[in-house]
Design a protein around this motif. Sequence first.
Motif: not given
Length: 322
Positions: A198, A200, A205, A299, A303, A309, A311
């Motif tokens: 992921w 971070v 996160s 979180i 984000y 932010s 993935h």
Amino acid sequence: MKIDENDLSDRTIAGSEKNEKFAESTDDFEIKHEERTYQQWKGSNYVLPADEEEKRRCVFLTSARRLDLQHLVIRRSFGNKFIYPCVKISPGDRVLESGAGSGAWITEAAKVLGPEVQIDGFDIEGRLFPRHPPPNVSFCLASVTELPAAWTGRYTFVHQSLLTAALQRPQWEVALSEIHRVLKPGGWVQLIETGGTWNVVGPYSRKFLTMYERLTARKNLFFDCVQQLPDLLTETGFTDIHVVERDYGCDMSLGTPEAADARAGFIGMLRGLKTPVLKLGGLGLVYTSEEFDADIAGIEQEYSTTPNSCHHIAMILAQKRE
């Protein structure tokens, strides 16, 4: 193998942690909370819920159901391609979706492919199946680790997405073998999975990444399956393997509807982890139901306000030999 992936060099991607002590611990106590409903299929380790909250309309910034929203974000991630161009499906062919969930992918496939293509879907839980599917669509209960014998050589194309949270490595090996069996010679499988890392961008996160690593370790799930699936597909007998990696939706900090959709879908997934995490005593990271909810809010804020932010997600395609 053909690799087509975004340059991720400008990001800080978190590495996986082993967390062996949590995988081996057996003295957990359950943290009191309002439990959600999960599937009851024998032998399944799937850690996300199958209830009305998963099915109902989200309360975030969108009116879509979470699983339907997830399908939309994934499709956007791959340039609105929900079946990759190298796959050719013709009238009279049959298509299968493994882990059909709410039927979002199948519903769109039925519209695009037309009524002359039969599309079947299965899942270990039927609560989320659409009540009124198109006439060329059918659903049934089944596990990808044990598909009906009658399906051997039946399908031109099999689609499956996001079973990282469901299958252990030995189960993946069986699942790929079963998919290979039900495909016609020359047929294709399309697997969509999140990576074992992921991005971070802050303390929340990082905390949720560690939480997910510990949860999957306790369930012995195949956390880094994306990196190893091409080799497993080759060992199963597949050929012509393609791996396409993209960002999941987009940068979730952007002030756009697309960013809001990506954020809502991802946060909704994290909310679904509450019951399995708290039933394992919080995995050394949270100690009350309220703390878990506060971390979710944290979180979401992280984000929403932190650049980059996002993935990544992978589409892996492979063909059964002619």
